[in-house]
Design a protein around this motif. Structure first.
Motif, PDB file in Angstrom:
ATOM      1  N   GLU A  87       0.989  -0.973   0.153  1.00 46.16           N
ATOM      2  CA  GLU A  87       0.260  -0.131   0.055  1.00 46.16           C
ATOM      3  C   GLU A  87       0.942   1.378   0.539  1.00 46.16           C
ATOM      4  O   GLU A  87       1.682   1.334   0.687  1.00 46.16           O
ATOM      5  N   ALA A  88       0.989   2.000  -1.381  1.00 45.96           N
ATOM      6  CA  ALA A  88       1.359   3.151  -0.727  1.00 45.96           C
ATOM      7  C   ALA A  88       0.348   4.547  -0.989  1.00 45.96           C
ATOM      8  O   ALA A  88      -0.279   4.661  -1.412  1.00 45.96           O
ATOM      9  N   LYS A  89       0.857   5.449   0.098  1.00 45.15           N
ATOM     10  CA  LYS A  89      -0.012   6.672   0.299  1.00 45.15           C
ATOM     11  C   LYS A  89       0.300   7.355  -1.501  1.00 45.15           C
ATOM     12  O   LYS A  89       1.164   7.200  -1.948  1.00 45.15           O
ATOM     13  N   GLU A  92       2.612   9.882  -2.813  1.00 42.61           N
ATOM     14  CA  GLU A  92       4.201   9.139  -2.871  1.00 42.61           C
ATOM     15  C   GLU A  92       4.846   9.932  -4.061  1.00 42.61           C
ATOM     16  O   GLU A  92       4.059   9.306  -4.861  1.00 42.61           O
ATOM     17  N   THR A 179      -6.749   7.985  -1.230  1.00 42.34           N
ATOM     18  CA  THR A 179      -5.353   8.743  -0.509  1.00 42.34           C
ATOM     19  C   THR A 179      -4.070   7.708  -0.451  1.00 42.34           C
ATOM     20  O   THR A 179      -3.168   7.369   0.118  1.00 42.34           O
ATOM     21  N   SER A 180      -5.040   6.330  -0.928  1.00 42.92           N
ATOM     22  CA  SER A 180      -3.600   5.632  -1.429  1.00 42.92           C
ATOM     23  C   SER A 180      -4.034   4.287  -1.983  1.00 42.92           C
ATOM     24  O   SER A 180      -5.291   4.017  -2.369  1.00 42.92           O
TER      25      SER A 180
END
Ligand code: EPU
Length: 338
Positions: A87-89, A92, A179-180
């Motif tokens: 999971e990447a916000k 990033e 958001t992600s």
């Protein structure tokens, strides 16, 4: 989080176009966003969420609130023998995230190295390059309703991904703040070198044993040789999409233009290389003011330094009309115009 007034957007769009936002706020947490939506400035103004600003052209000042998505964090949320779910916000940096995955040996994103922008924008336009698209690895997208702040989770199917398309560019445009994004990556790589230029570059690099690191480096080399670095020359990547035409139209064009660059697609039609069409119109290097058609890749428009958004737009209009007149093909802009 503070709401600023009358700020310049020049450093917030990779085209480097001067434009002002009446209001600006950077959010670094979900809580920031939930407080923001309670303010009068937010409630009473048009809104624009930006990440890296890499797919935007400002042709005028933005008379509303620009919200920079500054959510950060990368986490492995689940894994099994073959896969890992990362999971990447949304805030990033995309390329840094890809390099992080490559470093850990998580495969699936290496062909998407060096694409400018942030993670949150990736599913919006289903970013793609060298035979891979986000839709191939995106498991789900977390987003907040921009009216209520309520969280919604979109599955891969919910996103309705298409060529540089998703639900977030159509019925859900400006309705959700991403958001992600969760990606399903492989621990055992399934190398994709189907794009000819990758094979050529790997062999020029002298690579004997294929790895995701080598593919990532090959993609970085190819992109750096053709595509201008936004930090040096403002641009937003491909300005137009590659147009899709029917088999009949393709065959007719092929009769007149033997060297037409085209690829068959699933619906029986063909995708045409817009860069080739633009180059054949003699438009490489063509400028209006300081906005020019890039001399190494005609699909990219660049800002030589002080281009006005209106000049870039006028140039894109000239490209559209010239290609239409010569080939009878209508190009579509990939970049979002404001
Ligand atoms: N071509 C020309 N002249 C040009 C540009 C291209 O003749 O000025 C020809 C090339 O020789 C090649 C063909 O057109 O035969 C395709 O060119 P290229 O491989 O550079 O890819 P593209 O179709 O122009 C697309 C994506 C890029 C992505 C590359 C690689 C779109 C709109 N663009 O470009 O994505 O990096 O393929 O997969 O689909 C972006 O979306 O911002 C972007 C850079």
């Amino acid at each position: 989080m503070e709401i600023e007034k009358d700020i310049t957007l020049k450093k917030l769009n990779t085209f480097g176009i001067e434009a002002k936002a009446a209001f600006f706020a950077e959010i670094s947490s979900t809580e920031d966003f939930l407080s923001l939506i309670k303010t009068d400035v937010y409630k009473n103004n048009p809104r624009l969420v930006i990440g890296g600003g890499s797919n935007l052209l400002f042709t005028k000042d933005f008379e509303g609130i620009v919200i920079k998505n500054g959510l950060h964090g990368i986490d492995a949320v689940h894994q099994n023998e073959g896969h890992v779910w990362i999971e990447a916000k949304a805030g990033e940096n995309w390329h840094k995230f890809v390099l992080w995955c490559v470093e850990y040996g998580y495969a699936g994103l290496e062909n998407l190295s060096l694409i400018p922008g942030c993670v949150g924008a990736a599913p919006m336009q289903n970013i793609g390059a060298y035979g891979v698209e986000i839709k191939d690895v995106c498991e789900k997208v977390y987003a907040l309703d921009m009216e209520t702040g309520k969280e919604t989770i979109f599955s891969n199917t919910d996103c309705k991904f298409g060529y540089r398309e998703s639900i977030f560019k159509h019925s859900h445009k400006n309705k959700y703040l991403i958001t992600s994004v969760v990606f399903k990556l492989s621990k055992k790589p399934n190398f994709n070198t189907s794009y000819g230029a990758i094979e050529q570059e790997l062999s020029a690099m002298g690579v004997k044993e294929l790895s995701i690191k080598a593919i990532s480096q090959a993609v970085i080399n190819i992109r750096s040789s053709k595509l201008p670095d936004p930090a040096v020359k403002g641009n937003a990547g491909s300005f137009f999409k590659n147009p899709e035409v029917s088999k009949e139209k393709h065959d007719e064009l092929k009769k007149h233009f033997e060297k037409l660059v085209s690829y068959p697609i699933d619906n029986g039609g063909y995708k045409l290389a817009a860069g080739w069409l633009i180059e054949q119109c003699g438009l490489k290097g063509k400028c209006i003011g300081e906005a020019c058609v890039h001399d190494k890749q005609a699909l990219v428009l660049v800002n030589l330094g002080n281009a006005k958004g209106k000049d870039v737009y006028a140039l894109s209009e000239e490209v559209l009309q010239t290609v239409k007149a010569k080939f009878g093909v209508t190009l579509e802009r990939e970049v979002n115009i404001y």
